[in-house]
Write a protein that holds these residues in place. Structure first.
Motif, short mmCIF file in Angstrom:
data_model
loop_
_atom_site.label_atom_id
_atom_site.label_comp_id
_atom_site.label_asym_id
_atom_site.label_seq_id
_atom_site.Cartn_x
_atom_site.Cartn_y
_atom_site.Cartn_z
N GLU A 73 -15.59 -23.80 97.50
CA GLU A 73 -14.33 -23.37 98.22
C GLU A 73 -13.77 -24.65 98.82
N ILE A 74 -14.33 -25.71 99.22
CA ILE A 74 -13.92 -27.07 99.77
C ILE A 74 -13.18 -27.59 98.57
N TRP A 75 -13.89 -27.75 97.47
CA TRP A 75 -13.27 -28.30 96.49
C TRP A 75 -12.04 -27.76 95.78
N MET A 76 -12.09 -26.30 95.67
CA MET A 76 -10.82 -25.48 95.36
C MET A 76 -9.55 -25.83 96.37
N SER A 77 -10.06 -26.15 97.59
CA SER A 77 -8.94 -26.29 98.71
C SER A 77 -8.25 -27.75 98.34
N LEU A 78 -8.89 -28.62 97.56
CA LEU A 78 -8.32 -29.80 97.01
C LEU A 78 -7.56 -29.70 95.68
N VAL B 180 -4.98 -32.10 93.67
CA VAL B 180 -4.00 -32.57 94.68
C VAL B 180 -4.29 -33.11 95.85
N GLY B 181 -5.53 -33.40 96.30
CA GLY B 181 -6.14 -33.86 97.56
C GLY B 181 -5.74 -33.07 98.53
N LEU B 182 -5.19 -33.92 99.59
CA LEU B 182 -4.98 -33.17 101.08
C LEU B 182 -3.58 -32.50 101.08
#
Length: 294
Positions: free
Chosen positions: A33-38, A50-52
């Motif tokens: 999930e953290i990876w997907m948020s990036l 897309v990073g942050l």
């Protein structure tokens, strides 16, 4: 020294299975999930890293902050109104006769065991602007100017939904407090009565201080439960009018599933998890730190 190490080893041995289960089912699922948020993600495939940028986008969104304001309003209602009212109800049940106590215990738990959909539909009828209970009462006593379209006005919608949430779970918290009250030794109350203490003094000097562990548990339960507030909003207003009744969880759902921006949706989820962890830490750190022994 051997006793010290044997105790530590026993704790490690018995805690390891639970720690492994927690890691597998709670910690590990957060990694993707953290990876997907990036990433820019449509729910089926990644459209690029897309990073942050997703975090910058949600922090720049007014809807994100509206959702936070609504969420913490519900938290405030649950803590500032719900906990005192639940404690009062628990103390009230304690002084009743056994027959009345059974009645109030059943009545307190009844809303909590109902489906959220059922509760929401009941209160939708109460809030109906033309024939609903609240407006009908106001008209009957000549207060027509106080009537509202409760769920479609931005100034009343969150308070209306918050009242529904409060009604459903206030009895559950009261039962938790009541259970805690029953664990307090009767000898404390007998000594207080011999010393001439009245009901209010007994509550303030004995009951409430000795319930600090239960209060801490209810505080965590109410805070995190209020922050995860979603179902009532979904059924009663679907986030409307506009985005005025969206909570953080609803905003996460809307961003991910209604607009297919799963990267931003998971970014909201990550921020929400961090907020919950921080609040839990602060409650654990500063509330009921002393260990009670009866």
């Amino acid at each position: 020294m051997n006793k010290y190490f044997s105790t530590k080893m026993s704790i490690f041995v018995f805690a390891t299975p639970a720690l492994l289960l927690f890691t597998v089912f709670c910690v590990y699922p957060l990694v993707p999930e953290i990876w997907m948020s990036l990433q820019k993600h449509n729910g089926f495939q990644s459209l690029g890293f897309v990073g942050l940028d997703n975090y910058k986008a949600i922090f720049a969104s007014s809807s994100f902050w509206t959702a936070h304001k609504n969420t913490y309003l519900i938290v405030g209602i649950s803590l500032l109104l719900g906990i005192p009212l639940s404690m009062t109800l628990a103390l009230f049940m304690e002084i009743q006769t056994p027959r009345l106590r059974r009645f109030f215990k059943s009545a307190a738990m009844f809303p909590a065991i109902l489906s959220v959909t059922v509760v929401a539909q009941i209160w939708l009828a109460f809030y109906e602007p033309n024939w609903g209970l609240f407006n009908s009462i106001l008209r009957a006593i000549g207060m027509d100017s106080w009537t509202h379209s409760w769920l479609t006005e931005k100034n009343t919608v969150m308070l209306s939904i918050g009242l529904t949430f409060l009604w459903q779970y206030i009895g559950l918290n009261a039962m938790l407090f009541y259970t805690g009250i029953k664990t307090i030794p009767k000898s404390y109350y007998e000594a207080a009565l011999i010393d001439g203490a009245n009901f209010a003094q007994v509550c303030m000097r004995i009951t409430i201080p000795l319930l600090q562990n239960i209060i801490k548990y209810v505080l965590i339960l109410s805070t995190l439960g209020s922050m995860a507030f979603y179902s009532h909003v979904r059924v009663m207003t679907a986030g409307g009018p506009g985005d005025k009744s969206r909570t953080v969880i609803y905003q996460m759902y809307y961003t991910a599933f209604d607009t297919s921006e799963f990267g931003k949706g998971t970014a909201i989820a990550v921020v929400f998890i961090l907020e919950c962890l921080l609040i839990s830490f602060l409650i654990q750190r500063f509330v009921a730190r002393d260990k009670l022994e009866f």
